[in-house]
Motif scaffolding. Structure first.
Motif, PDB file in Angstrom:
ATOM      1  N   ARG A  12      -3.582   1.337   5.282  1.00 43.91           N
ATOM      2  CA  ARG A  12      -4.568   1.212   4.375  1.00 43.91           C
ATOM      3  C   ARG A  12      -5.932   1.209   5.022  1.00 43.91           C
ATOM      4  O   ARG A  12      -6.860   2.007   4.568  1.00 43.91           O
ATOM      5  N   ARG A  44      -3.984  -3.357 -11.492  1.00 42.18           N
ATOM      6  CA  ARG A  44      -3.674  -3.320 -10.095  1.00 42.18           C
ATOM      7  C   ARG A  44      -4.342  -2.380  -9.050  1.00 42.18           C
ATOM      8  O   ARG A  44      -4.642  -2.857  -8.169  1.00 42.18           O
ATOM      9  N   TRP A  45      -4.980  -1.478  -9.757  1.00 43.88           N
ATOM     10  CA  TRP A  45      -5.952  -0.721  -8.804  1.00 43.88           C
ATOM     11  C   TRP A  45      -7.250  -1.439  -8.466  1.00 43.88           C
ATOM     12  O   TRP A  45      -7.541  -1.200  -7.258  1.00 43.88           O
ATOM     13  N   ASP A  68      -9.066  -5.847  -2.535  1.00 38.97           N
ATOM     14  CA  ASP A  68      -8.422  -6.211  -1.365  1.00 38.97           C
ATOM     15  C   ASP A  68      -8.782  -5.504  -0.217  1.00 38.97           C
ATOM     16  O   ASP A  68      -9.110  -5.887   0.970  1.00 38.97           O
ATOM     17  N   ASN A  69      -9.041  -4.189  -0.372  1.00 40.57           N
ATOM     18  CA  ASN A  69      -9.448  -3.277   0.673  1.00 40.57           C
ATOM     19  C   ASN A  69     -10.737  -3.489   1.417  1.00 40.57           C
ATOM     20  O   ASN A  69     -10.857  -3.615   2.476  1.00 40.57           O
ATOM     21  N   THR A  86      -7.357  -4.701  -8.081  1.00 43.56           N
ATOM     22  CA  THR A  86      -7.095  -5.559  -7.230  1.00 43.56           C
ATOM     23  C   THR A  86      -7.031  -5.018  -5.966  1.00 43.56           C
ATOM     24  O   THR A  86      -7.484  -5.528  -4.904  1.00 43.56           O
ATOM     25  N   TYR A  87      -6.423  -3.649  -5.640  1.00 43.10           N
ATOM     26  CA  TYR A  87      -6.166  -3.050  -4.594  1.00 43.10           C
ATOM     27  C   TYR A  87      -7.424  -2.710  -4.032  1.00 43.10           C
ATOM     28  O   TYR A  87      -7.588  -2.992  -2.605  1.00 43.10           O
ATOM     29  N   LYS A 138      -6.025 -13.836   0.588  1.00 41.61           N
ATOM     30  CA  LYS A 138      -4.944 -13.519  -0.635  1.00 41.61           C
ATOM     31  C   LYS A 138      -4.990 -14.905  -1.277  1.00 41.61           C
ATOM     32  O   LYS A 138      -4.770 -15.070  -2.639  1.00 41.61           O
ATOM     33  N   PRO A 145       2.994  -4.912  -2.747  1.00 39.71           N
ATOM     34  CA  PRO A 145       1.810  -3.894  -3.176  1.00 39.71           C
ATOM     35  C   PRO A 145       1.711  -2.832  -2.498  1.00 39.71           C
ATOM     36  O   PRO A 145       1.410  -1.862  -3.095  1.00 39.71           O
ATOM     37  N   THR A 200      -8.238   4.559   3.984  1.00 40.15           N
ATOM     38  CA  THR A 200      -9.348   4.266   3.076  1.00 40.15           C
ATOM     39  C   THR A 200     -10.582   4.993   3.191  1.00 40.15           C
ATOM     40  O   THR A 200     -10.858   5.239   4.366  1.00 40.15           O
ATOM     41  N   LYS A 253       1.717   0.666  -4.128  1.00 39.70           N
ATOM     42  CA  LYS A 253       0.612   1.897  -3.861  1.00 39.70           C
ATOM     43  C   LYS A 253       1.220   3.024  -3.530  1.00 39.70           C
ATOM     44  O   LYS A 253       0.872   4.191  -4.070  1.00 39.70           O
TER      45      LYS A 253
END
Length: 400
Positions: A161, A109-110, A116-117, A112-113, A220, A81, A165, A85
């Motif tokens: 990350r 994918r975005w 997860d963040n 999910t990203y 996850k 991932p 972020t 990214k």
């Protein structure tokens, strides 16, 4: 070293060198405390938490298999991932009609990203302040994860990350409602700003970063529960024990071994972290009430006093039970308590007796105190001798 302590070490070694480990004998020995010499505690915990089987001959192959499996988790859930990214959004062609940062599709994918963040930021906030009374988790590990820190890899690490972020961790609604104090006055307040921590140079990582990775992988792989505040306090003592193993070969794999032991432990206590199960027979409310019903049986006068003052078990026993007393005592004492808890063949029934013993040992103060005084006693438990507490709990167990 006393002759008695040497004798105890020899007893453990005798049990652990057998081709098939006698589990009941190991539990009996571990219940009274496991010596830290020679990596005995690390090995015993791995057996008691069902990470290692009882047959010694299979240990080498099982460890190799599990550690490789964990490396695969790192590749699939952090490295790949991170590469994706790094490649997403580099050019306008990458932001397609089908997949873009504002795409609400759950399979995006975005999307999910970003989800997860949110989890990662809550984990990051919690692990940075792990065991603030010792410096261990802020120090660099001797065995940084080469898969993650390889300078040839160009991908977004968890550290990057968090740094990059703009999401706020306060938006994460994963902590338990109704609980306003998950930390103990025993624990030092950690710095609140990310900038207050010393940043380790490239190629190095602090122990708390390893713990962060373990919790992120767990979240996850377990989306039903993901991450709940307090899990960091469960994984911390496990990782500390394995990462200080005198056996350098096992110490090197502390991250993977901790992950699987934590996963096995959470399989047994995860119901404590699931709010929808609170009022079920496997939920935390039932267990808190069990502490009081046990107290009523063992010391009715003290039970009635707490009832009279309307001191509910939720006010203190929630934290005691959910976090396995990890917030009530200093880390070495927590580890000693966990020796007995992991050795309990009824899996944490003994924890209820330990909580009951903690109440009975301060009964005179509780009987004399008013609501405010007693709440302060229970929120900041005054006795530091855990051997005295464990001995009292054993007496309660034997008097059944």
């Amino acid at each position: 070293m006393s002759s008695l302590h040497k004798s105890r070490i020899a007893d453990f070694q005798d049990v652990l060198k057998e081709p098939t480990i006698a589990l009941e004998k190991l539990r009996e020995l571990s219940f009274s405390g496991i010596p830290c010499e020679g990596g005995l505690r690390c090995l015993c915990w791995k057996i008691l938490l069902n990470y290692l089987p009882l047959e010694r001959a299979s240990w080498t192959s099982i460890l190799a298999k599990q550690r490789e499996l964990y490396s695969q988790f790192l590749r699939e859930m952090i490295i790949q991932p991170g590469i994706a990214k790094a490649n997403m959004g580099v050019s306008r062609e990458d932001v397609t009609f089908e997949d873009h940062p504002l795409n609400p599709n759950p399979d995006s994918r975005w999307n999910t990203y970003f989800k997860d963040n949110e989890v990662l930021l809550q984990i990051d906030k919690d692990v940075r302040r792990l065991c603030p009374d010792i410096s261990f988790f802020q120090r660099g590990t001797e065995y940084p994860c080469l898969l993650i820190l390889d300078p040839q890899n160009e991908f977004e690490t968890l550290r990057k990350r968090v740094e990059q972020t703009t999401l706020k961790s306060q938006t994460v609604a994963r902590n338990r409602s109704g609980v306003t104090n998950m930390s103990s006055p025993h624990k030092t307040t950690a710095p609140s700003s990310l900038n207050e921590y010393e940043v380790l140079p490239n190629g190095c990582e602090a122990h708390w970063e390893v713990v962060e990775r373990i919790l992120f992988i767990y979240a996850k792989l377990n989306p039903g529960i993901a991450y709940v505040q307090g899990m960091n306090e469960i994984v911390g003592p496990l990782y500390y024990t394995f990462a200080t193993d005198p056996n350098s070969e096992w110490k090197e794999h502390a991250e993977a071994d901790t992950f699987f032991c934590f996963t096995n432990l959470m399989a047994e206590i995860r119901d404590n972290f699931i709010k929808s199960l609170d009022d079920s027979q496997c939920g935390i409310t039932y267990k808190m009430e069990k502490v009081y019903s046990t107290l009523k049986e063992k010391d009715v006068e003290l039970y009635l006093k707490l009832q009279e003052q309307n001191i509910k078990p939720q006010f203190f026993a929630f934290r005691w039970l959910t976090l396995l007393l990890s917030q009530e005592f200093l880390l070495p004492d927590v580890i000693r308590i966990w020796d007995s808890l992991f050795a309990d063949d009824n899996r944490f029934d003994f924890l209820l007796l330990v909580c009951c013993a903690m109440l009975i040992l301060i009964r005179e103060q509780l009987l004399e105190g008013d609501f405010t005084v007693n709440m302060r006693l229970l929120q900041d438990y005054p006795i530091t001798d855990v051997c005295q507490i464990l001995q009292k709990a054993k007496e309660l167990q034997d008097s059944k």
